[in-house]
Design a protein around this motif. Structure first.
Motif, PDB file in Angstrom:
ATOM      1  N   LEU A 111     -16.374  31.816 -39.305  1.00 13.79           N
ATOM      2  CA  LEU A 111     -16.034  31.041 -38.121  1.00 13.79           C
ATOM      3  C   LEU A 111     -14.516  30.882 -38.040  1.00 13.79           C
ATOM      4  CD1 LEU A 111     -17.244  29.457 -35.702  1.00 13.79           C
ATOM      5  CD2 LEU A 111     -17.024  27.402 -37.107  1.00 13.79           C
ATOM      6  N   ASP A 112     -13.978  31.167 -36.862  1.00  5.53           N
ATOM      7  CA  ASP A 112     -12.546  31.004 -36.641  1.00  5.53           C
ATOM      8  C   ASP A 112     -12.335  30.298 -35.313  1.00  5.53           C
ATOM      9  OD1 ASP A 112     -13.435  33.131 -35.020  1.00  5.53           O
ATOM     10  OD2 ASP A 112     -11.419  33.948 -34.891  1.00  5.53           O
ATOM     11  N   GLU A 113     -11.126  29.886 -35.070  1.00  4.21           N
ATOM     12  CA  GLU A 113     -10.765  29.411 -33.739  1.00  4.21           C
ATOM     13  C   GLU A 113      -9.950  30.502 -33.080  1.00  4.21           C
ATOM     14  OE1 GLU A 113      -8.494  25.933 -31.191  1.00  4.21           O
ATOM     15  OE2 GLU A 113      -8.157  26.042 -33.347  1.00  4.21           O
ATOM     16  N   CYS A 114     -10.517  31.105 -32.057  1.00  9.11           N
ATOM     17  CA  CYS A 114      -9.815  32.161 -31.328  1.00  9.11           C
ATOM     18  C   CYS A 114      -8.739  31.495 -30.479  1.00  9.11           C
ATOM     19  CB  CYS A 114     -10.792  32.950 -30.461  1.00  9.11           C
ATOM     20  SG  CYS A 114     -10.043  34.362 -29.634  1.00  9.11           S
ATOM     21  N   THR A 115      -7.490  31.634 -30.894  1.00  8.64           N
ATOM     22  CA  THR A 115      -6.380  30.964 -30.234  1.00  8.64           C
ATOM     23  C   THR A 115      -6.209  31.501 -28.812  1.00  8.64           C
ATOM     24  OG1 THR A 115      -5.288  30.871 -32.384  1.00  8.64           O
ATOM     25  CG2 THR A 115      -3.960  30.311 -30.459  1.00  8.64           C
ATOM     26  N   PRO A 116      -6.224  30.633 -27.811  1.00  7.31           N
ATOM     27  CA  PRO A 116      -6.082  31.106 -26.431  1.00  7.31           C
ATOM     28  C   PRO A 116      -4.661  31.563 -26.142  1.00  7.31           C
ATOM     29  CG  PRO A 116      -6.099  28.714 -26.476  1.00  7.31           C
ATOM     30  CD  PRO A 116      -6.380  29.170 -27.879  1.00  7.31           C
ATOM     31  N   PHE A 117      -4.504  32.311 -25.072  1.00  3.26           N
ATOM     32  CA  PHE A 117      -3.175  32.703 -24.601  1.00  3.26           C
ATOM     33  C   PHE A 117      -2.979  32.176 -23.191  1.00  3.26           C
ATOM     34  CE2 PHE A 117      -0.169  35.358 -22.367  1.00  3.26           C
ATOM     35  CZ  PHE A 117       0.878  35.427 -23.260  1.00  3.26           C
ATOM     36  N   PRO A 118      -1.818  31.579 -22.893  1.00  9.20           N
ATOM     37  CA  PRO A 118      -0.709  31.352 -23.819  1.00  9.20           C
ATOM     38  C   PRO A 118      -0.931  30.127 -24.700  1.00  9.20           C
ATOM     39  CG  PRO A 118      -0.141  30.527 -21.648  1.00  9.20           C
ATOM     40  CD  PRO A 118      -1.499  31.155 -21.509  1.00  9.20           C
ATOM     41  N   ALA A 119      -0.301  30.120 -25.844  1.00 10.10           N
ATOM     42  CA  ALA A 119      -0.343  28.979 -26.758  1.00 10.10           C
ATOM     43  C   ALA A 119       1.050  28.752 -27.326  1.00 10.10           C
ATOM     44  CB  ALA A 119      -1.337  29.234 -27.893  1.00 10.10           C
ATOM     45  N   GLU A 120       1.455  27.510 -27.399  1.00 12.36           N
ATOM     46  CA  GLU A 120       2.737  27.200 -28.008  1.00 12.36           C
ATOM     47  C   GLU A 120       2.679  27.507 -29.499  1.00 12.36           C
ATOM     48  OE1 GLU A 120       3.684  23.148 -27.194  1.00 12.36           O
ATOM     49  OE2 GLU A 120       4.050  23.496 -25.045  1.00 12.36           O
ATOM     50  N   HIS A 121       3.840  27.759 -30.077  1.00 13.40           N
ATOM     51  CA  HIS A 121       3.941  28.110 -31.494  1.00 13.40           C
ATOM     52  C   HIS A 121       3.262  27.064 -32.363  1.00 13.40           C
ATOM     53  CE1 HIS A 121       5.845  28.760 -35.455  1.00 13.40           C
ATOM     54  NE2 HIS A 121       6.022  30.014 -35.065  1.00 13.40           N
ATOM     55  N   SER A 122       3.495  25.799 -32.086  1.00 10.30           N
ATOM     56  CA  SER A 122       2.910  24.731 -32.901  1.00 10.30           C
ATOM     57  C   SER A 122       1.391  24.705 -32.773  1.00 10.30           C
ATOM     58  CB  SER A 122       3.494  23.373 -32.500  1.00 10.30           C
ATOM     59  OG  SER A 122       3.250  23.108 -31.122  1.00 10.30           O
ATOM     60  N   ARG A 123       0.905  24.972 -31.576  1.00  6.87           N
ATOM     61  CA  ARG A 123      -0.551  25.007 -31.349  1.00  6.87           C
ATOM     62  C   ARG A 123      -1.173  26.190 -32.087  1.00  6.87           C
ATOM     63  NH1 ARG A 123      -5.197  25.759 -31.060  1.00  6.87           N
ATOM     64  NH2 ARG A 123      -6.643  25.523 -29.299  1.00  6.87           N
ATOM     65  N   ALA A 124      -0.535  27.351 -32.026  1.00  9.60           N
ATOM     66  CA  ALA A 124      -1.055  28.535 -32.707  1.00  9.60           C
ATOM     67  C   ALA A 124      -1.027  28.354 -34.222  1.00  9.60           C
ATOM     68  CB  ALA A 124      -0.251  29.772 -32.303  1.00  9.60           C
ATOM     69  N   LEU A 125      -0.001  27.685 -34.735  1.00  9.73           N
ATOM     70  CA  LEU A 125       0.084  27.425 -36.173  1.00  9.73           C
ATOM     71  C   LEU A 125      -1.047  26.505 -36.617  1.00  9.73           C
ATOM     72  CD1 LEU A 125       1.492  27.525 -38.920  1.00  9.73           C
ATOM     73  CD2 LEU A 125       2.986  25.665 -38.146  1.00  9.73           C
ATOM     74  N   LYS A 126      -1.275  25.442 -35.880  1.00  5.93           N
ATOM     75  CA  LYS A 126      -2.360  24.513 -36.205  1.00  5.93           C
ATOM     76  C   LYS A 126      -3.707  25.238 -36.193  1.00  5.93           C
ATOM     77  CE  LYS A 126      -4.367  20.098 -34.693  1.00  5.93           C
ATOM     78  NZ  LYS A 126      -4.301  19.012 -33.673  1.00  5.93           N
ATOM     79  N   SER A 127      -3.868  26.108 -35.209  1.00  4.47           N
ATOM     80  CA  SER A 127      -5.120  26.856 -35.063  1.00  4.47           C
ATOM     81  C   SER A 127      -5.361  27.789 -36.242  1.00  4.47           C
ATOM     82  CB  SER A 127      -5.090  27.649 -33.757  1.00  4.47           C
ATOM     83  OG  SER A 127      -6.221  28.470 -33.628  1.00  4.47           O
ATOM     84  N   LEU A 128      -4.350  28.563 -36.626  1.00  2.00           N
ATOM     85  CA  LEU A 128      -4.563  29.526 -37.710  1.00  2.00           C
ATOM     86  C   LEU A 128      -4.777  28.821 -39.046  1.00  2.00           C
ATOM     87  CD1 LEU A 128      -2.018  30.241 -39.878  1.00  2.00           C
ATOM     88  CD2 LEU A 128      -0.936  30.913 -37.739  1.00  2.00           C
ATOM     89  N   GLU A 129      -4.134  27.670 -39.236  1.00  5.12           N
ATOM     90  CA  GLU A 129      -4.328  26.935 -40.486  1.00  5.12           C
ATOM     91  C   GLU A 129      -5.756  26.404 -40.586  1.00  5.12           C
ATOM     92  OE1 GLU A 129      -1.086  24.136 -40.385  1.00  5.12           O
ATOM     93  OE2 GLU A 129       0.187  25.460 -41.604  1.00  5.12           O
ATOM     94  N   MET A 130      -6.309  25.948 -39.453  1.00  6.56           N
ATOM     95  CA  MET A 130      -7.697  25.521 -39.482  1.00  6.56           C
ATOM     96  C   MET A 130      -8.628  26.709 -39.689  1.00  6.56           C
ATOM     97  SD  MET A 130      -9.734  22.885 -37.009  1.00  6.56           S
ATOM     98  CE  MET A 130      -9.633  23.864 -35.514  1.00  6.56           C
ATOM     99  N   THR A 131      -8.290  27.845 -39.079  1.00  6.18           N
ATOM    100  CA  THR A 131      -9.072  29.062 -39.283  1.00  6.18           C
ATOM    101  C   THR A 131      -9.113  29.436 -40.763  1.00  6.18           C
ATOM    102  OG1 THR A 131      -8.800  29.994 -37.059  1.00  6.18           O
ATOM    103  CG2 THR A 131      -9.073  31.566 -38.858  1.00  6.18           C
ATOM    104  N   ALA A 132      -7.985  29.274 -41.469  1.00  7.44           N
ATOM    105  CA  ALA A 132      -7.938  29.590 -42.907  1.00  7.44           C
ATOM    106  C   ALA A 132      -8.823  28.643 -43.702  1.00  7.44           C
ATOM    107  CB  ALA A 132      -6.503  29.534 -43.413  1.00  7.44           C
TER     108      ALA A 132
END
Length: 378
Positions: free
Chosen positions: A146-167
């Motif tokens: 299970l991952d969070e598919c980061t939407p586009f566009p996404a701010e850098h901070s939002r994308a970072l939060k998303s990938l860390e939760m995905t990890a």
């Protein structure tokens, strides 16, 4: 097999490689395209037709099958491959993409994704653990964390939060797996930010998955950014595990991704565009409703040997499409999937003979102009 799957590379040309994935339901030659059968059905196609085209693995979606008919029912019926009557392997997406595509009916927190069913509004909580449990019940040969598919566009901070939760979800997904016969892949996120892609790739590849995927691409970002992030993701994936580029794409995208070293692909383009009257051909896209085809007695693609190209003229296919006949969707879908299967087969042969670069250059030339966009998961 020593693990749930075995992967071997059989030939290499530059970054491109051909190989073989052996699963409990048979072997898949790579590079391989997987038709999308979201609800355990590839739209307009029977499973034996897919098999006869050379497809040995299809994709189904855990979220949609959990909603209807339910993972327990499919488990009782012997697993998703037997349920749908497909003799090959099945890869199931975890439902992470629906966190983006169905954003209006879900909420996301550390625990997981809380959905309201798109059918009747009933609640469904999809956690890393429950996503694995569902996929184990479905009997998938390859499951996705299970991952969070980061939407586009996404701010850098939002994308970072998303990938860390995905990890963090990736760790929980692997810990939840009980099956020793079902493979599990992790997914790299990071949107279109180079530094974030590198962070996510380092995090996900440090986890002992059976294969790795690049996700969060072809979701609306510029084509150049998609290709750049795909290439970066591929370069950071282990060479001894399958590499999967999710949701891509057009013929030239696929050829570019093969050159990067990806092994597996899925996309709704061949099936969805067929239902909208668009065919993939060796000379570029054909929009069948155009008046130019009204009296055209030639096949969709003179270089194609699929059943519709052997038996139907462009004029007849145009008539079927404009008349709303179901046969139009059937014929165009069969042709498009045949085209994608041939593209993969010829790519494998070209890599084996050391001619892939030349093959890709010639084949992609017809697709450099006006490539169709795609989004969504059905």
């Amino acid at each position: 097999m020593n693990g749930p799957i075995e992967f071997s590379v059989t030939a290499v040309e530059g970054g491109a490689r051909s190989g073989r994935i052996v699963t409990p339901h048979g072997a898949i030659e790579t590079p391989a395209f997987m038709p999308v059968g979201t609800r355990a059905a590839v739209k307009a196609m029977a499973p034996d037709e897919l098999w006869s085209m050379g497809y040995r693995m299809v994709l189904a979606n855990a979220y949609h099958l959990a909603i209807r008919p339910g993972a327990e029912l499919i488990h009782e019926m012997g697993g998703v491959a037997r349920f749908m009557g497909f003799p090959g392997a099945v890869l199931t997406d975890s439902g992470g993409f629906q966190a983006m595509s169905l954003a209006k009916i879900n909420s996301i927190n550390e625990a997981g994704i809380r959905f309201r069913s798109h059918l009747d509004g009933a609640p469904l909580m999809l956690t890393p653990e429950s996503a694995i449990d569902i996929q184990q019940q479905l009997g998938a040969d390859i499951m996705m964390a299970l991952d969070e598919c980061t939407p586009f566009p996404a701010e850098h901070s939002r994308a970072l939060k998303s990938l860390e939760m995905t990890a963090r979800w990736a760790e929980r997904s692997l810990a939840a797996r009980k099956s020793t016969t079902q493979a599990l892949f992790g997914i790299i996120q990071g949107s279109i930010f180079e530094d974030l892609r590198k962070i996510s790739a380092a995090q996900i590849t440090s986890i002992a998955f059976d294969g790795y995927a690049a996700g969060g691409l072809s979701v609306g970002e510029p084509k150049a950014a998609m290709l750049e992030m795909a290439a970066l993701s591929a370069s950071m994936m282990p060479s001894d595990k399958p590499r999967y580029l999710m949701g891509v794409g057009t013929p030239s995208d696929l050829l570019a991704a093969i050159a990067m070293g990806f092994d597996m692909f899925d996309c709704v383009l061949p099936t969805r565009n067929a239902r909208n009257g668009m065919a993939f051909t060796s000379t570029g896209p054909v929009t069948i409703k155009q008046a130019a085809h009204a009296r055209d007695s030639t096949p969709l693609d003179s270089a194609c040997e699929c059943r519709p190209c052997r038996t139907h003229s462009r004029a007849y296919l145009r008539h079927l499409y404009l008349s709303g006949e179901i046969l139009a969707a059937r014929a165009l879908t069969e042709h498009n999937l045949h085209f994608f299967a041939r593209l993969m087969r010829e790519s494998r042969d070209a890599i084996a003979s050391g001619n892939f670069k030349a093959y890709a250059m010639v084949t992609a030339a017809a697709w450099r102009e006006a490539e169709p966009a795609v989004s969504g998961d059905l």
